[in-house]
Design an enzyme around this catalytic site. Sequence first.
Site, short mmCIF file in Angstrom:
data_model
loop_
_atom_site.label_atom_id
_atom_site.label_comp_id
_atom_site.label_asym_id
_atom_site.label_seq_id
_atom_site.Cartn_x
_atom_site.Cartn_y
_atom_site.Cartn_z
CE LYS A 68 -19.80 73.17 76.47
NZ LYS A 68 -20.09 74.78 76.68
NE ARG A 143 -13.91 71.98 85.02
CZ ARG A 143 -15.16 72.52 84.49
NH1 ARG A 143 -15.08 73.70 83.98
NH2 ARG A 143 -16.16 71.69 84.55
NE ARG A 182 -28.02 75.66 79.32
CZ ARG A 182 -26.65 75.80 79.31
NH1 ARG A 182 -26.03 75.42 78.21
NH2 ARG A 182 -26.18 76.45 80.40
NE ARG A 227 -25.23 74.89 84.55
CZ ARG A 227 -23.86 74.93 84.05
NH1 ARG A 227 -23.47 74.01 83.10
NH2 ARG A 227 -22.90 75.58 84.40
NE ARG A 238 -22.08 79.13 83.34
CZ ARG A 238 -23.27 78.88 82.97
NH1 ARG A 238 -24.39 79.26 82.96
NH2 ARG A 238 -22.89 77.65 82.25
#
Length: 282
Positions: A68, A143, A182, A227, A238
Site C-alpha cells: 500500500k 477499521r 522497510r 516504524r 499485526r
Amino acid sequence: LPAEVQIRSVSRPRCSLCCAGGASGWVRAGAVGGYFFGKQQGESISEKYEKFWPRKIMMLFGAPGAGKGTQGPKIVDTLAIPQLSTGDMLREAVSAGTEVGKKAEAVMKSGGLVSDEIVIGIIADRIKEPDCKSGFILDGFPRTVAQAQALDAMLAKSGEAVSLIVEFNVNPSVLEERICGRWMHKASGRSYHVKFQPPKSMKMGPDGKPVPETMKDDQTGEALYQRSDDTAEALKKRLDGYKNQTLPILDYYKEKGIVKKVDGGKKIDEVWKDVCSKLASK
C-alpha cells in the site's frame, strides 16, 4: 425556442449578407451558428460532468508490507487525488479550530477516544475541500464494519458511495522480509526497502546493514525512518489484527462488487500495471 431552432430560423432568409458570396456566404453563416451551438453544447456537457460524474472514492487494503505504501503515492500522482489519513485529518481539524475539531480536542484532552461520529464529521468536512473534487483515497479508515456503515451513510447523503477498493494480497512468508527492510518518508508516505527499492543515498555498513544517516528520501533529501512495529515479533500481532478486524470490512464491501484484488507479491512494476488496470475498470 431551443438554440438549434433559433440558429436555423436566422440562417434561412436569403439576405444580402449571406448570399452575396453564394455558397461561401452560407458556409460562413453556418460556421458562426455551429460555433455558438457547439460552444453552448460543450458548456452543457461540462456542467453535467461537474454535477453528475461521480468522484473516485477509494480505499487501499492489505496486510502490513503488502504494498500500500509503495503503490498509494503512484495512484495519488496518476489520478491527482489526495490520500487522506485519519490521523492527519484529525490534527488538521483541531489546529484549524473547526466545530468538529473542537469536539475532538475536548475528548482527547479528557483522555477519551474520539468517537466514530466525530471522525466521520471530520472526514465529511475534509472531502469538501477543492483537492477532493475529483476524488480521494481513505487511509486508515474504516477499521470496523460499523465504521464502514457509518461512512456509507455519510456519503449517501450526497448521493455518493465508495467506488473502488484495491486489496493487495501477498503470501505471509514474503511479508517478514518486506517489513523488516522497510523505511518510510513521513511527510509523503513514500516507502523504500533496503533490498527491493533502496533510496539512492543508501550506504551499507561493515555489518551488512544500511547506515541510518544515509537513508534519505530521493525527492526531498529528508531523513527516512523505520516504524517501531516493523519487526518480526510485531508483524505476527499485526497480521492477526488484520485478519480479525480488516477482513470483515472487505467481506462487507465485496457484496457491493467494488473490491478488486491485486497480487502484491509480484515485482513493483508488475503490481503497478495490475493496479492501473483496476483503476481503469471502475
